[in-house]
Design a protein around this motif. Structure first.
Motif, PDB file in Angstrom:
ATOM      1  N   VAL A 141       0.839  -1.203   0.000  1.00  0.00           N
ATOM      2  CA  VAL A 141       0.000   0.000   0.000  1.00  0.00           C
ATOM      3  C   VAL A 141       0.876   1.257   0.000  1.00  0.00           C
ATOM      4  CG1 VAL A 141      -1.725   1.307   1.300  1.00  0.00           C
ATOM      5  CG2 VAL A 141      -1.910  -1.189   1.130  1.00  0.00           C
ATOM      6  N   THR A 142       1.914   1.259   0.844  1.00  0.00           N
ATOM      7  CA  THR A 142       2.832   2.404   0.887  1.00  0.00           C
ATOM      8  C   THR A 142       3.552   2.555  -0.442  1.00  0.00           C
ATOM      9  OG1 THR A 142       3.140   2.138   3.267  1.00  0.00           O
ATOM     10  CG2 THR A 142       4.826   3.391   2.081  1.00  0.00           C
ATOM     11  N   LEU A 143       3.998   1.447  -1.006  1.00  0.00           N
ATOM     12  CA  LEU A 143       4.670   1.487  -2.300  1.00  0.00           C
ATOM     13  C   LEU A 143       3.736   2.045  -3.364  1.00  0.00           C
ATOM     14  CD1 LEU A 143       7.148   0.856  -4.038  1.00  0.00           C
ATOM     15  CD2 LEU A 143       6.232  -1.458  -4.326  1.00  0.00           C
ATOM     16  N   TRP A 144       2.483   1.629  -3.363  1.00  0.00           N
ATOM     17  CA  TRP A 144       1.502   2.137  -4.322  1.00  0.00           C
ATOM     18  C   TRP A 144       1.317   3.643  -4.149  1.00  0.00           C
ATOM     19  CZ3 TRP A 144      -3.277   4.431  -3.347  1.00  0.00           C
ATOM     20  CH2 TRP A 144      -4.050   4.695  -4.474  1.00  0.00           C
ATOM     21  N   LYS A 145       1.249   4.107  -2.889  1.00  0.00           N
ATOM     22  CA  LYS A 145       1.073   5.538  -2.623  1.00  0.00           C
ATOM     23  C   LYS A 145       2.277   6.322  -3.130  1.00  0.00           C
ATOM     24  CE  LYS A 145       0.131   8.846   1.108  1.00  0.00           C
ATOM     25  NZ  LYS A 145       0.836   9.890   0.420  1.00  0.00           N
ATOM     26  N   TRP A 146       3.490   5.841  -2.873  1.00  0.00           N
ATOM     27  CA  TRP A 146       4.692   6.525  -3.344  1.00  0.00           C
ATOM     28  C   TRP A 146       4.725   6.563  -4.873  1.00  0.00           C
ATOM     29  CZ3 TRP A 146       8.865   4.013   0.318  1.00  0.00           C
ATOM     30  CH2 TRP A 146       8.726   4.561   1.600  1.00  0.00           C
TER      31      TRP A 146
ATOM     32  N   LYS B 203       2.026   6.493  -6.843  1.00  0.00           N
ATOM     33  CA  LYS B 203       0.956   7.415  -7.224  1.00  0.00           C
ATOM     34  C   LYS B 203       1.397   8.867  -7.032  1.00  0.00           C
ATOM     35  CE  LYS B 203      -3.728   8.635  -5.959  1.00  0.00           C
ATOM     36  NZ  LYS B 203      -4.506   8.771  -4.772  1.00  0.00           N
ATOM     37  N   ASP B 204       2.170   9.139  -5.981  1.00  0.00           N
ATOM     38  CA  ASP B 204       2.653  10.491  -5.685  1.00  0.00           C
ATOM     39  C   ASP B 204       3.929  10.847  -6.461  1.00  0.00           C
ATOM     40  OD1 ASP B 204       0.548  10.744  -3.935  1.00  0.00           O
ATOM     41  OD2 ASP B 204       1.738  10.324  -2.136  1.00  0.00           O
TER      42      ASP B 204
ATOM     43  N   ILE C  97       8.411   7.365  -6.604  1.00  0.00           N
ATOM     44  CA  ILE C  97       9.135   6.265  -7.251  1.00  0.00           C
ATOM     45  C   ILE C  97       8.480   6.000  -8.600  1.00  0.00           C
ATOM     46  CG2 ILE C  97       9.774   3.837  -7.115  1.00  0.00           C
ATOM     47  CD1 ILE C  97       9.612   4.030  -4.096  1.00  0.00           C
ATOM     48  N   ALA C  98       9.304   5.919  -9.648  1.00  0.00           N
ATOM     49  CA  ALA C  98       8.782   5.649 -10.992  1.00  0.00           C
ATOM     50  C   ALA C  98       8.509   4.160 -11.157  1.00  0.00           C
ATOM     51  CB  ALA C  98       9.783   6.101 -12.047  1.00  0.00           C
ATOM     52  N   ALA C  99       7.367   3.855 -11.740  1.00  0.00           N
ATOM     53  CA  ALA C  99       6.990   2.464 -12.019  1.00  0.00           C
ATOM     54  C   ALA C  99       6.837   2.291 -13.520  1.00  0.00           C
ATOM     55  CB  ALA C  99       5.693   2.119 -11.314  1.00  0.00           C
ATOM     56  N   TYR C 100       7.042   1.071 -13.991  1.00  0.00           N
ATOM     57  CA  TYR C 100       6.929   0.757 -15.404  1.00  0.00           C
ATOM     58  C   TYR C 100       5.942  -0.384 -15.586  1.00  0.00           C
ATOM     59  CZ  TYR C 100      11.116   3.569 -15.585  1.00  0.00           C
ATOM     60  OH  TYR C 100      12.010   4.605 -15.454  1.00  0.00           O
ATOM     61  N   ARG C 101       5.023  -0.204 -16.507  1.00  0.00           N
ATOM     62  CA  ARG C 101       4.067  -1.270 -16.826  1.00  0.00           C
ATOM     63  C   ARG C 101       4.629  -2.092 -17.970  1.00  0.00           C
ATOM     64  NH1 ARG C 101      -0.430  -2.061 -14.376  1.00  0.00           N
ATOM     65  NH2 ARG C 101      -1.384  -0.380 -13.230  1.00  0.00           N
ATOM     66  N   ILE C 102       4.667  -3.379 -17.755  1.00  0.00           N
ATOM     67  CA  ILE C 102       5.053  -4.326 -18.795  1.00  0.00           C
ATOM     68  C   ILE C 102       3.883  -5.284 -18.906  1.00  0.00           C
ATOM     69  CG2 ILE C 102       6.723  -6.057 -19.527  1.00  0.00           C
ATOM     70  CD1 ILE C 102       8.778  -4.618 -17.749  1.00  0.00           C
ATOM     71  N   GLY C 103       3.066  -5.061 -19.923  1.00  0.00           N
ATOM     72  CA  GLY C 103       1.824  -5.809 -20.024  1.00  0.00           C
ATOM     73  C   GLY C 103       0.920  -5.382 -18.886  1.00  0.00           C
ATOM     74  N   ASN C 104       0.477  -6.333 -18.103  1.00  0.00           N
ATOM     75  CA  ASN C 104      -0.365  -5.989 -16.960  1.00  0.00           C
ATOM     76  C   ASN C 104       0.421  -6.033 -15.647  1.00  0.00           C
ATOM     77  OD1 ASN C 104      -0.021  -8.715 -16.802  1.00  0.00           O
ATOM     78  ND2 ASN C 104      -2.153  -9.206 -16.350  1.00  0.00           N
ATOM     79  N   ARG C 105       1.737  -6.064 -15.736  1.00  0.00           N
ATOM     80  CA  ARG C 105       2.584  -6.136 -14.541  1.00  0.00           C
ATOM     81  C   ARG C 105       3.305  -4.810 -14.306  1.00  0.00           C
ATOM     82  NH1 ARG C 105       3.962 -12.065 -13.800  1.00  0.00           N
ATOM     83  NH2 ARG C 105       2.563 -13.033 -15.294  1.00  0.00           N
TER      84      ARG C 105
END
Length: 104
Positions: free
Chosen positions: A59-64, A66-67, A70-78
């Motif tokens: 949940v904290t990782l998701w919030k960071w 979203k804010d 931390i940059a996230a990368y989508r690869i397909g649905n992951r």
């Protein structure tokens, strides 16, 4: 194509050879170090691996994420995170935290 001429005086063949080898070895060491650090930092981590590395919940990782901390990368649905970017983001967060504590 123009031809360039290099003239070396007062240097023995062995000294020149030694200087060239020393310079090439140093350049290779620098390249190897840079390549290793880039290789380790480009590792893609799963959400769980990233959360475990940071000792936070998903949940904290998701919030960071979203804010835009931390940059996230989508690869397909992951969703994946680059290890180097996660470390860099945490270092920036830590710097901000230190400034906040020093001013209070």
């Amino acid at each position: 194509m123009t031809k360039q001429i290099l003239q070396i005086e007062n240097t023995s063949v062995e000294d020149l050879r030694s200087e060239i080898l020393s310079s090439v070895n140093e350049a290779l060491k620098n390249y190897s170090t840079q390549f290793q650090s880039n290789k380790n930092n480009d590792t893609l981590l799963t959400r769980q691996e990233t959360a475990d590395m940071l000792s936070v919940s998903l949940v904290t990782l998701w919030k960071w994420t979203k804010d835009d901390i931390i940059a996230a990368y989508r690869i397909g649905n992951r969703v994946r995170y680059k290890k180097g970017e996660v470390i860099e983001a945490m270092q920036k967060m830590n710097c901000f935290g230190e400034e906040d504590f020093s001013t209070s």
